[in-house]
Each structure stands twice: as C-alpha cells, then as structure tokens.
Design a protein around this motif. Structure first.
Motif, mmCIF file in Angstrom:
data_model
loop_
_atom_site.group_PDB
_atom_site.id
_atom_site.type_symbol
_atom_site.label_atom_id
_atom_site.label_comp_id
_atom_site.label_asym_id
_atom_site.label_seq_id
_atom_site.Cartn_x
_atom_site.Cartn_y
_atom_site.Cartn_z
ATOM 1 N N VAL A 253 -69.883 21.635 -52.161
ATOM 2 C CA VAL A 253 -69.415 20.000 -51.794
ATOM 3 C C VAL A 253 -69.415 18.888 -53.223
ATOM 4 C CG1 VAL A 253 -70.546 17.965 -50.836
ATOM 5 C CG2 VAL A 253 -70.279 20.352 -49.522
ATOM 6 N N ALA A 254 -70.516 19.647 -54.269
ATOM 7 C CA ALA A 254 -70.517 18.897 -55.345
ATOM 8 C C ALA A 254 -69.464 19.216 -56.186
ATOM 9 C CB ALA A 254 -71.912 19.402 -55.965
ATOM 10 N N LYS A 255 -68.935 20.179 -56.241
ATOM 11 C CA LYS A 255 -67.589 20.588 -57.018
ATOM 12 C C LYS A 255 -66.445 19.937 -56.907
ATOM 13 C CE LYS A 255 -64.969 22.816 -60.164
ATOM 14 N NZ LYS A 255 -63.778 22.970 -59.582
ATOM 15 N N PHE A 259 -67.663 15.641 -57.442
ATOM 16 C CA PHE A 259 -67.402 15.529 -58.557
ATOM 17 C C PHE A 259 -65.873 15.033 -58.873
ATOM 18 C CE2 PHE A 259 -65.901 17.128 -62.756
ATOM 19 C CZ PHE A 259 -66.960 16.846 -63.558
ATOM 20 N N PRO A 260 -64.907 15.456 -58.173
ATOM 21 C CA PRO A 260 -63.422 14.810 -58.850
ATOM 22 C C PRO A 260 -63.628 13.530 -58.437
ATOM 23 C CG PRO A 260 -63.393 16.540 -56.720
ATOM 24 C CD PRO A 260 -64.793 16.599 -57.399
ATOM 25 N N ILE A 291 -57.134 18.915 -60.935
ATOM 26 C CA ILE A 291 -57.749 20.013 -61.522
ATOM 27 C C ILE A 291 -59.347 20.134 -61.509
ATOM 28 C CG2 ILE A 291 -58.099 21.115 -63.815
ATOM 29 C CD1 ILE A 291 -55.197 21.263 -62.859
ATOM 30 N N ALA A 292 -60.158 18.884 -61.322
ATOM 31 C CA ALA A 292 -61.236 19.157 -61.288
ATOM 32 C C ALA A 292 -61.904 19.404 -60.106
ATOM 33 C CB ALA A 292 -62.203 17.469 -61.492
ATOM 34 N N VAL A 332 -59.759 14.627 -50.933
ATOM 35 C CA VAL A 332 -59.574 13.909 -52.274
ATOM 36 C C VAL A 332 -58.225 13.194 -52.512
ATOM 37 C CG1 VAL A 332 -59.458 14.452 -54.977
ATOM 38 C CG2 VAL A 332 -61.137 15.388 -53.398
ATOM 39 N N SER A 333 -57.255 14.076 -52.247
ATOM 40 C CA SER A 333 -55.972 13.453 -52.401
ATOM 41 C C SER A 333 -55.546 12.122 -51.573
ATOM 42 C CB SER A 333 -54.788 14.525 -52.138
ATOM 43 O OG SER A 333 -54.690 14.941 -50.884
ATOM 44 N N ALA A 334 -56.441 12.316 -50.303
ATOM 45 C CA ALA A 334 -56.059 11.031 -49.381
ATOM 46 C C ALA A 334 -56.688 9.682 -49.944
ATOM 47 C CB ALA A 334 -56.629 11.395 -48.209
#
Length: 337
Positions: A253-255, A259-260, A291-292, A332-334
């Motif tokens: 969840v963090a990574k 994070f991103p 990438i992150a 993330v992309s949304a």
C-alpha cells in the motif's frame, strides 16, 4: 479510461505468460535445471541486450540534453524510495536478510518488463527517450545496490572479533575486501551495457539498424521469458508463505499507492513554485509517477534465487504485487491522468 485499458491489457498479457510458465513446470515439461539455465540466460544476455538496445536506439546527445530531467527525476525517486523503505524496515522491526529483501522488493519496480511497454504505450512520442534515460539510473542502481540487498546477510560478530585481534592490519584487510566486493558489483553484463550505451551516446556514435534490429529481437525475448521463468518458479517455491507476513500489506500500500501519489504531488508543487525554470515537464512527472508505482522487479526474485536467500519471500512479493498492481495502477492513473 484510455490509460486504464492500456494497463489492464498489459497486465492480462503478463498474467497469461505467468500461467504458461507455471503450467509447463506442473506438467513436467522442464524443471529446476531448465529454470536455472533460463535465469542465467536472462541475467547475462537477454536483460543486458534489452537495456543496451533501448538506450542507444534513436538517442543522441541532443536528446540527452533536452530530456535529462528524466534522469534527475529517476535519481530523486530512487533516493526517496531507498530512504523511505529503509525507514519502514526499521519501523517494522525487520532484521537481516528479511529486512534487505523487503527493501529490495519495494525499491525496485518492474521497470524493464512492465514499465517499458507501459510507458511506450502511454507516451508513444517521447516514451523511447524516457525509457533510455531512465534505464541508465535504474540499471546502475539495480545491479549494484539491488544486488547487495539480495545477498545473504552474514553475522558481523566474527569480523569484529578478528579485527580487534589483528588490530590495524585486520581492519585494513576488512576494508579492502569490502571495497573489492563493491567494485565487483559494477562488473556485470547489464551495468556494462548501460555504460557502453552512455559512452556511444556521448560520442555521437550510431549503431547501424542492421545490428540494432537483431539486438531488439533478442532483447524482446526478455519479457516473456522472465515471466515464464517466474511462473515456473511459482510452481517450485512456497511463495504463499509471504501472505502471512504483515510487512507485505503495509509495504504494498505504501509503495504502490501512497508513494507514487505523494511523489506526484511533491514534484508538481516543486516545479510550480520553483523560482528558476527546471528541465522537467508534466509528462516526465507522469512517467516517473507510473514507474514509482510498479510491482516488484522480477530480477529481485532471480537474484535471491541465485543466492538461495529467501527466494520464496521475494517470489511472493513479485506475484502479490503484480496482482495488486491491477488495482493500484488503475487507481493512481485515475487520479493523476
């Protein structure tokens, strides 16, 4: 929805390759000996060729100068990842090899096998340049710091005792051994390939297409073979034990979500308030955000398997993170696109 469709399509393809590798081992078409050979081929030939051919194809000094901000962002991302998950490992009270493999699994995302096709699909115009420049930082760190993290952690008690016994001579000998071991990590096919590619770009030398074409063909074998190898590894290792590890859920969840998104917000804010123009575009920030948030690099499982250093733990991180990325990358992309 466009980015979501691209990510789903890529991940479905990767999942099918994993199933093929898993099925081949379960059906006894081949076993551990063949997997060891595939691992050696990937690490020593296919991955280095993939990195080299992508780095030199169509990239010259002008591209390097115009887009070097991608390299800067990649270095910043890895610096933050290293510090963040070193701190997480200590907060979660992880020790020894478990701590190191945990850090390696969350620092190094699958840029080579998931990131490259994803970035090329999302950014068809500048994607190749971004990938080439990112690979210089990515591979240099993976094959040095990443290799070190995946090596078994040995007790330092004997070394300290010997140093005390032998005095200055023993201390100098221990320091020399550490320096030599560090230098040896730079002597590997992938890192050498990155350095040769960088030298050719800086010198303005062009690799003829008649040479690049077969190199691309060879390098493109890396993605399916790595996933087929990993699928076979799933069949031979008890990877599901990682599901009992509490750090898996905190780390993913963090990574892959927190994070991103935090990195995207930080970079966007820094660029907007900077008093001087930075060599960073919004597309570069989007690329580094993707990438992150990538799942664990399959090479980490290969490194740990080669040293028999908690390979089930690393394979579990690769599998679970890859499946989790179906949701996390979409989320993330949304938000950022």
């Amino acid at each position: 929805m466009g980015q979501f469709g691209v990510m789903i399509g890529q991940l479905v393809g990767f999942f099918i390759m994993l199933l093929v590798g898993y099925g081949c081992v379960r059906l006894r078409f081949y076993g551990k000996v063949a997997l060891d050979g595939m691992c050696s081929l990937l690490l020593n030939v296919l991955i280095p060729v993939l990195v080299f051919s992508n780095a030199v194809d169509g990239t010259d000094r002008s591209h390097l100068e115009a887009n070097w901000g991608v390299m800067l962002l990649t270095a910043v991302m890895y610096g933050l990842l290293i510090v963040t998950f070193w701190a997480f490992a200590h907060l979660l009270r992880l020790k020894g090899s478990r701590s190191h493999v945990f850090q390696a699994s969350l620092i190094f995302g699958n840029a080579g096998f998931i990131g490259i096709p994803l970035i090329m699909a999302l950014f068809p115009k500048e994607g190749a340049i971004y990938v080439a420049l990112m690979s210089i930082i990515d591979q240099a760190l993976l094959w040095t710091y990443g290799v070190w993290l995946c090596e078994p952690v040995q007790s330092q008690g004997g070394s300290d005792s010997q140093a005390k016994t032998d005095g200055i001579t023993g201390g100098l000998h221990a320091l020399g051994v550490r320096v030599l071991n560090l230098l040896r990590r730079f002597v590997n096919p992938a890192f050498i390939g990155v350095m040769i590619a960088l030298a050719l770009i800086l010198l303005g030398a062009k690799v003829p297409q008649m040479i690049l074409k077969p190199l691309h063909t060879i390098g493109n074998m890396a993605t399916p073979m790595s996933l087929i190898y990993l699928g076979g590894l799933f069949a031979l290792t008890k990877w599901w034990n990682v599901l009992r590890r509490y750090e898996l859920y905190v780390g993913l969840v963090a990574k892959m979500v927190v994070f991103p998104l935090a990195l995207y917000a930080l970079l966007t804010q820094v660029v907007s308030i900077s008093p001087v123009p930075l060599p960073i575009t919004h597309d570069m920030i989007l690329v580094i955000t993707v990438i992150a948030g990538l799942p664990t690099m399959t090479t980490i499982a290969m490194f740990t398997g080669r040293k028999d250093n908690m390979p089930e733990y690393a394979v579990g991180f690769v599998l679970v993170s890859t499946l989790f990325s179906l949701c996390s990358l979409a989320l993330v992309s949304a938000i950022v696109f």
